[in-house]
Scaffold this motif. Structure first.
Motif, PDB file in Angstrom:
ATOM      1  N   ILE A 149     -28.192  44.169  49.836  1.00  0.00           N
ATOM      2  CA  ILE A 149     -28.036  42.770  49.446  1.00  0.00           C
ATOM      3  C   ILE A 149     -27.271  42.600  48.135  1.00  0.00           C
ATOM      4  CG2 ILE A 149     -29.279  40.675  48.783  1.00  0.00           C
ATOM      5  CD1 ILE A 149     -31.404  41.387  50.838  1.00  0.00           C
ATOM      6  N   PRO A 150     -27.598  43.341  47.045  1.00  0.00           N
ATOM      7  CA  PRO A 150     -26.832  43.152  45.797  1.00  0.00           C
ATOM      8  C   PRO A 150     -25.340  43.446  45.962  1.00  0.00           C
ATOM      9  CG  PRO A 150     -28.845  44.384  45.380  1.00  0.00           C
ATOM     10  CD  PRO A 150     -28.698  44.309  46.859  1.00  0.00           C
ATOM     11  N   PHE A 151     -25.011  44.473  46.727  1.00  0.00           N
ATOM     12  CA  PHE A 151     -23.607  44.828  46.927  1.00  0.00           C
ATOM     13  C   PHE A 151     -22.887  43.758  47.746  1.00  0.00           C
ATOM     14  CE2 PHE A 151     -25.778  48.907  46.291  1.00  0.00           C
ATOM     15  CZ  PHE A 151     -24.990  49.470  45.309  1.00  0.00           C
ATOM     16  N   LEU A 152     -23.532  43.289  48.813  1.00  0.00           N
ATOM     17  CA  LEU A 152     -22.918  42.261  49.650  1.00  0.00           C
ATOM     18  C   LEU A 152     -22.752  40.949  48.892  1.00  0.00           C
ATOM     19  CD1 LEU A 152     -24.842  42.935  53.004  1.00  0.00           C
ATOM     20  CD2 LEU A 152     -22.453  43.476  52.514  1.00  0.00           C
ATOM     21  N   LEU A 153     -23.801  40.541  48.157  1.00  0.00           N
ATOM     22  CA  LEU A 153     -23.707  39.307  47.377  1.00  0.00           C
ATOM     23  C   LEU A 153     -22.639  39.415  46.298  1.00  0.00           C
ATOM     24  CD1 LEU A 153     -27.443  38.194  46.951  1.00  0.00           C
ATOM     25  CD2 LEU A 153     -25.692  37.158  48.385  1.00  0.00           C
ATOM     26  N   GLY A 154     -22.548  40.588  45.679  1.00  0.00           N
ATOM     27  CA  GLY A 154     -21.525  40.799  44.658  1.00  0.00           C
ATOM     28  C   GLY A 154     -20.126  40.634  45.224  1.00  0.00           C
ATOM     29  N   LEU A 155     -19.884  41.221  46.386  1.00  0.00           N
ATOM     30  CA  LEU A 155     -18.569  41.110  47.012  1.00  0.00           C
ATOM     31  C   LEU A 155     -18.281  39.674  47.429  1.00  0.00           C
ATOM     32  CD1 LEU A 155     -18.560  44.344  49.213  1.00  0.00           C
ATOM     33  CD2 LEU A 155     -17.180  43.925  47.178  1.00  0.00           C
ATOM     34  N   ILE A 156     -19.283  38.983  47.954  1.00  0.00           N
ATOM     35  CA  ILE A 156     -19.086  37.592  48.380  1.00  0.00           C
ATOM     36  C   ILE A 156     -18.749  36.702  47.183  1.00  0.00           C
ATOM     37  CG2 ILE A 156     -20.243  35.558  49.332  1.00  0.00           C
ATOM     38  CD1 ILE A 156     -21.787  37.488  51.190  1.00  0.00           C
ATOM     39  N   VAL A 157     -19.497  36.848  46.082  1.00  0.00           N
ATOM     40  CA  VAL A 157     -19.250  36.021  44.894  1.00  0.00           C
ATOM     41  C   VAL A 157     -17.871  36.305  44.315  1.00  0.00           C
ATOM     42  CG1 VAL A 157     -19.975  35.597  42.512  1.00  0.00           C
ATOM     43  CG2 VAL A 157     -21.683  35.741  44.330  1.00  0.00           C
TER      44      VAL A 157
ATOM     45  N   LEU B 223     -12.239  32.802  53.824  1.00  0.00           N
ATOM     46  CA  LEU B 223     -13.447  33.312  54.487  1.00  0.00           C
ATOM     47  C   LEU B 223     -13.134  34.545  55.333  1.00  0.00           C
ATOM     48  CD1 LEU B 223     -15.167  29.969  55.579  1.00  0.00           C
ATOM     49  CD2 LEU B 223     -15.619  31.385  53.568  1.00  0.00           C
ATOM     50  N   ALA B 224     -11.965  34.546  55.987  1.00  0.00           N
ATOM     51  CA  ALA B 224     -11.556  35.730  56.754  1.00  0.00           C
ATOM     52  C   ALA B 224     -11.353  36.928  55.832  1.00  0.00           C
ATOM     53  CB  ALA B 224     -10.277  35.430  57.536  1.00  0.00           C
ATOM     54  N   ALA B 225     -10.812  36.682  54.632  1.00  0.00           N
ATOM     55  CA  ALA B 225     -10.623  37.764  53.666  1.00  0.00           C
ATOM     56  C   ALA B 225     -11.968  38.336  53.220  1.00  0.00           C
ATOM     57  CB  ALA B 225      -9.836  37.248  52.461  1.00  0.00           C
ATOM     58  N   ILE B 226     -12.928  37.452  52.939  1.00  0.00           N
ATOM     59  CA  ILE B 226     -14.263  37.926  52.546  1.00  0.00           C
ATOM     60  C   ILE B 226     -14.901  38.708  53.688  1.00  0.00           C
ATOM     61  CG2 ILE B 226     -16.592  37.167  51.940  1.00  0.00           C
ATOM     62  CD1 ILE B 226     -15.281  34.813  50.443  1.00  0.00           C
ATOM     63  N   GLY B 227     -14.749  38.223  54.929  1.00  0.00           N
ATOM     64  CA  GLY B 227     -15.271  38.961  56.078  1.00  0.00           C
ATOM     65  C   GLY B 227     -14.662  40.342  56.203  1.00  0.00           C
ATOM     66  N   THR B 228     -13.366  40.463  55.969  1.00  0.00           N
ATOM     67  CA  THR B 228     -12.701  41.767  56.022  1.00  0.00           C
ATOM     68  C   THR B 228     -13.225  42.697  54.938  1.00  0.00           C
ATOM     69  OG1 THR B 228     -10.702  40.633  56.819  1.00  0.00           O
ATOM     70  CG2 THR B 228     -10.445  42.899  56.068  1.00  0.00           C
ATOM     71  N   VAL B 229     -13.441  42.147  53.741  1.00  0.00           N
ATOM     72  CA  VAL B 229     -13.979  42.943  52.637  1.00  0.00           C
ATOM     73  C   VAL B 229     -15.380  43.466  52.978  1.00  0.00           C
ATOM     74  CG1 VAL B 229     -14.845  42.781  50.261  1.00  0.00           C
ATOM     75  CG2 VAL B 229     -12.602  41.832  50.845  1.00  0.00           C
TER      76      VAL B 229
END
Length: 545
Positions: free
Chosen positions: A18-26, A103-109
């Protein structure tokens, strides 16, 4: 310390992710969306897609896209649908038009994070995602209203699912079904090109490792029927509305016309070499080290690791080759290669920690680092010659990001010298790229839109007018269609305006480039036109009949 996860556990997300995913999303939301509402849509592509989606919303026609009053059928509708949904939620604006790409870029990340986690651990997966975010080409396209980022997301998701299915001992029919669903999305974004790219990468990989039996396993009848059903759900109404002749002409134009004859954007074969180098800088400088290491260690490399490396190498080589063979080229076309570059570069950290990178590869790594630091120096001396001062950007605007880039490469050299850890290089260069791209974007928000958009003209002269006709001298600027909300008629020097005007009571405006305005003064006086507003690139004239 986190130990390496086995490949079965990497598919499951836990609280530790969760911390890694939230960090990447933010980070992604900040990098990809900040100031997107401030910069006008850039001609020609952005306002063309945005205006087409706007027409879908206003006229409630989701089957046949229209732009400027005419069917626009050279692209399937999925990207238009995504923008239309964004319009429905947030209203018609620049932000809404660019949101699907972000949003597509965040999904790819996030997919790259999951893949990097499978390769090594969560930390490496996180930094692989950050590397992708701060790659210049990926960063800039994530902020634009064009199809390439959505295509990259679905291609990356399809390849990830294929690789999971290939490496897992227990095959999963539901997973295979979802793979074909993703492929149908690839088709609905950009047609057969994305499907051909997926087939080329997967088939090339399987042939490289000589796994001929798995080639037959790619076929899954229920999945193919799902793929066909999704496409036909849109394709049949589309076919019935337009007719087969127009569709066959379109397919011929988009496939053989673009790929073989290069009727649009023709470029030489080597076009993508500088695009690859600058678009994925600095990771493009390191990318050949995994190739050298793989060739050197191919006999002693573990089979699982070999499959991973071969797959990413196939992804890079075949994607760049595929688009290089096409006569029609744009720099955005090779964006689907970007996830493989981040993942391949991340592998250097694992090999370096294990101590099996080899002295030759380490020397090459040192030389590459020194080369990275010299590039900003060359740019500093070259910038005064090509900085676009006439368009509002001074030399200092260009030099500041380059100085930051140079400082970052020096710090990366020092960090690697002190720690001998490639991950330290990644961290420093990610932070440096983030600063450079952020500053560059802050400058471009102020200047770029003014020179690649007609928004200022429309807002200054036409925003309070209702009954008027709008003409474009020469090729119509799509931003004129989007911001005016009207169909724009193209005219030339031999056009008589009175023959095109049915309602004599309405106002008549003509938009011209500054160059045409200066050259066509005789025609302007003949048509009784006078300038009412002028920018650095365009002028709008009113007809006084």
């Amino acid at each position: 310390m986190e130990t390496k996860l086995n490949r079965h556990s990497t598919e499951r997300l836990t609280k530790k992710d969760i911390p890694f995913l939230l960090g990447l999303i933010v980070i992604g939301l900040v990098l990809f969306l900040l100031y997107t509402w401030s910069m006008p849509l850039i001609d020609p592509d952005e306002p063309r897609y945005a205006s087409t989606a706007s027409d879908m919303v206003l006229n409630n026609n989701l089957i046949i896209p229209h732009f400027n009053g005419a069917p626009r059928i050279n692209k399937p509708p999925l990207f238009y649908w995504a923008i239309a949904i964004s319009y429905k939620i947030f209203g018609i604006s620049e932000f809404s038009a660019r949101l699907p790409s972000a949003l597509a870029a965040i999904g790819t990340v996030l997919i790259v994070y999951l893949w990097g986690k499978q390769l090594e651990d969560r930390k490496n997966g996180f930094w692989a995602g950050v590397m992708l975010m701060v790659s210049p080409l990926f960063f800039f396209i994530s902020r634009l209203c064009i199809t390439d980022m959505l295509l990259t997301f679905f291609v990356c998701a399809s390849l990830y699912l294929f690789f999971i299915e290939y490496t897992e001992a227990n095959k999963n029919n539901l997973r295979r079904l979802f793979l074909y669903f993703l492929l149908s999305m690839v088709f609905l974004v950009k047609g057969p090109v994305g499907i051909l790219l997926f087939i080329l990468i997967t088939m090339g990989f399987l042939l490289w490792i000589r796994d001929f039996q798995s080639i037959r396993r790619l076929w899954y009848l229920p999945g193919f029927l799902l793929f066909l059903g999704i496409i036909c759900a849109w394709g049949i109404p589309f076919w019935l509305s337009l007719g087969k002749e127009q569709i066959f002409t379109l397919l011929s134009q988009e496939m053989s016309g673009r790929f073989v004859r290069g009727y649009a954007h023709p470029q030489p074969f080597y076009y993508y070499l500088p695009v690859f180098f600058m678009g994925f800088f600095p990771w493009s400088l390191f990318i050949f080290i995994p190739f050298i290491h793989t060739l050197k260690q191919r006999r002693s490399m573990p089979s699982e690791e070999k499959r991973q490396v071969y797959f990413f190498c196939s992804w890079v080589i075949l994607t760049v080759t595929f688009f290089s063979l096409s006569h029609s080229k744009l720099m955005t076309y090779i964006l689907p290669v970007s996830p493989s570059i981040a993942l391949l570069t991340t592998l250097l950290s694992r090999w370096e920690i294990k101590g099996n990178l080899g002295k030759k590869c380490l020397w090459i790594l040192w030389i590459t680092l020194f080369g990275t630091s010299t590039i900003p120096l060359m740019l500093i001396f070259a910038t005064p010659k090509w900085a676009p001062t006439m368009r509002g950007l001074s030399t200092i605007h260009m030099v500041i990001p380059i100085i930051i880039l140079f400082a970052g490469t020096i710090v990366a050299l020092y960090a690697f010298f002190m720690s001998r850890r490639f991950l330290q290089i990644i961290k420093v260069l990610c932070f440096t790229n983030c600063l450079v791209l952020g500053i560059t974007m802050a400058y471009s928000v102020k200047y770029l839109g003014a020179f690649r958009s007609t928004k200022d003209i429309v807002e200054h002269c036409l925003s309070d007018k209702k009954n008027y006709m709008l003409f474009s001298y020469g090729k119509t600027k799509p931003s004129l269609v989007f911001y005016s909300g009207k169909n724009v008629l193209e005219i030339e020097a031999d056009t008589r305006l009175e023959k095109l005007i049915s309602d004599q009571a309405c106002s008549r405006y003509v938009v011209m480039s500054i160059h045409d305005y200066q050259k066509k003064q005789e025609w302007i006086h003949k048509e009784k036109l006078h300038a009412v507003y002028q920018t650095n690139t365009h002028v709008i004239l009113e007809n006084t009949l």
